[in-house]
Design a protein around this motif. Sequence first.
Motif, mmCIF file in Angstrom:
data_model
loop_
_atom_site.group_PDB
_atom_site.id
_atom_site.type_symbol
_atom_site.label_atom_id
_atom_site.label_comp_id
_atom_site.label_asym_id
_atom_site.label_seq_id
_atom_site.Cartn_x
_atom_site.Cartn_y
_atom_site.Cartn_z
ATOM 1 N N ALA A 1 0.830 -1.205 0.000
ATOM 2 C CA ALA A 1 0.000 0.000 0.000
ATOM 3 C C ALA A 1 0.863 1.254 0.000
ATOM 4 N N ARG A 2 1.989 1.213 0.740
ATOM 5 C CA ARG A 2 2.884 2.378 0.779
ATOM 6 C C ARG A 2 3.618 2.549 -0.551
ATOM 7 N N CYS A 3 4.032 1.436 -1.150
ATOM 8 C CA CYS A 3 4.812 1.500 -2.386
ATOM 9 C C CYS A 3 3.939 1.699 -3.616
ATOM 10 N N MET A 4 2.671 1.328 -3.508
ATOM 11 C CA MET A 4 1.770 1.380 -4.661
ATOM 12 C C MET A 4 0.506 2.135 -4.293
ATOM 13 N N PRO A 5 0.607 3.442 -4.042
ATOM 14 C CA PRO A 5 -0.538 4.196 -3.519
ATOM 15 C C PRO A 5 -1.719 4.291 -4.476
ATOM 16 N N ARG A 6 -1.504 4.039 -5.767
ATOM 17 C CA ARG A 6 -2.611 4.123 -6.729
ATOM 18 C C ARG A 6 -3.349 2.792 -6.869
ATOM 19 N N TYR A 7 -2.956 1.814 -6.079
ATOM 20 C CA TYR A 7 -3.577 0.491 -6.141
ATOM 21 C C TYR A 7 -4.170 0.135 -4.786
ATOM 22 N N THR A 8 -5.221 -0.674 -4.818
ATOM 23 C CA THR A 8 -5.776 -1.251 -3.600
ATOM 24 C C THR A 8 -5.857 -2.757 -3.785
ATOM 25 N N VAL A 9 -5.674 -3.504 -2.692
ATOM 26 C CA VAL A 9 -5.757 -4.956 -2.764
ATOM 27 C C VAL A 9 -7.228 -5.355 -2.792
ATOM 28 N N GLU A 10 -7.658 -5.913 -3.900
ATOM 29 C CA GLU A 10 -9.035 -6.387 -4.013
ATOM 30 C C GLU A 10 -9.198 -7.724 -3.321
ATOM 31 N N ARG A 11 -8.230 -8.626 -3.569
ATOM 32 C CA ARG A 11 -8.237 -9.938 -2.934
ATOM 33 C C ARG A 11 -6.805 -10.403 -2.704
ATOM 34 N N GLY A 12 -6.612 -11.212 -1.678
ATOM 35 C CA GLY A 12 -5.305 -11.807 -1.399
ATOM 36 C C GLY A 12 -5.496 -13.232 -0.912
ATOM 37 N N ARG A 13 -4.596 -14.112 -1.329
ATOM 38 C CA ARG A 13 -4.668 -15.519 -0.908
ATOM 39 C C ARG A 13 -3.268 -16.014 -0.594
ATOM 40 N N LEU A 14 -3.136 -16.725 0.530
ATOM 41 C CA LEU A 14 -1.879 -17.371 0.866
ATOM 42 C C LEU A 14 -1.857 -18.732 0.196
ATOM 43 N N LEU A 15 -0.871 -18.970 -0.657
ATOM 44 C CA LEU A 15 -0.783 -20.212 -1.413
ATOM 45 C C LEU A 15 -0.005 -21.260 -0.628
ATOM 46 N N ARG A 16 -0.112 -22.489 -1.065
ATOM 47 C CA ARG A 16 0.477 -23.593 -0.294
ATOM 48 C C ARG A 16 2.007 -23.558 -0.312
ATOM 49 N N ASN A 17 2.600 -22.864 -1.290
ATOM 50 C CA ASN A 17 4.057 -22.755 -1.309
ATOM 51 C C ASN A 17 4.582 -21.585 -0.479
ATOM 52 N N GLY A 18 3.676 -20.906 0.236
ATOM 53 C CA GLY A 18 4.088 -19.798 1.102
ATOM 54 C C GLY A 18 4.057 -18.439 0.429
ATOM 55 N N MET A 19 3.721 -18.396 -0.850
ATOM 56 C CA MET A 19 3.611 -17.099 -1.527
ATOM 57 C C MET A 19 2.222 -16.504 -1.280
ATOM 58 N N GLN A 20 2.163 -15.193 -1.298
ATOM 59 C CA GLN A 20 0.900 -14.490 -1.200
ATOM 60 C C GLN A 20 0.507 -14.062 -2.602
ATOM 61 N N GLU A 21 -0.715 -14.419 -3.010
ATOM 62 C CA GLU A 21 -1.210 -14.050 -4.315
ATOM 63 C C GLU A 21 -2.135 -12.840 -4.156
ATOM 64 N N PHE A 22 -1.932 -11.831 -5.000
ATOM 65 C CA PHE A 22 -2.720 -10.608 -4.886
ATOM 66 C C PHE A 22 -3.372 -10.245 -6.215
ATOM 67 N N LEU A 23 -4.570 -9.685 -6.123
ATOM 68 C CA LEU A 23 -5.189 -8.946 -7.222
ATOM 69 C C LEU A 23 -5.405 -7.522 -6.714
#
Length: 211
Positions: A189-211
């Motif tokens: 949010a600090r680095c990308m002020p023109r974007y908002t996280v619509e959805r986020g999911r923690l994947l089984r490999n430990g990565m966070q997936e964002f839209l």
Amino acid sequence: MAGAFAAEARGVNERRAVAREPLAVGEPLNAPLFHSLMQGLEGGGRCVVLDLGAARAATIAAFGRFRCRLDIVDLADGLVALNSDVDPRSVLRPLVDALLLPRSREATDVVLCWDLINYLKPPALTAVMECVAARCRRGALAHGLVYYSAPRMPDRPGAFVPMDDHRLLNLAAPGAERPAPRYSPEDLARCMPRYTVERGRLLRNGMQEFL
């Protein structure tokens, strides 16, 4: 300088050859938000997709099924310059604009960041995503994968390609590693002020997936 080209439905106007695809390593990654993104393109109208990774035949084939223009800009080769300690506004943004394709009359609808976010320092991440946002329509979607729980990540960005079932396969061979920045939603949010996280999911490999 990073390479770039645009693929229009069944034709390709290249500035750089399609990247070599090494043998697949690891299991396909179930990425539900990427799946939903692809489903949203089914039966939809014309759209413009910006891919910030290397040009790969599997990605071109996957989006070639839709009524869209696919713009591909490989920013990985520009990481050293982008992450240099320079003034973000006077140096980084003109550099990013030079690396990206020239602005088109058609605004971008979808941005594929893959795991590039992890390899950009905060000033570079801001500069890249601000320049990308200037090419997007309001409400455009950006998809990204963030190393969230693992303290280390591969030294270079991965080579993710979509499969027929919209899972993601990383074609990159194992190699050297580096510390992962482990960006949190608040960091983004600090680095990308023109974007908002619509959805986020923690994947089984430990990565966070964002839209």
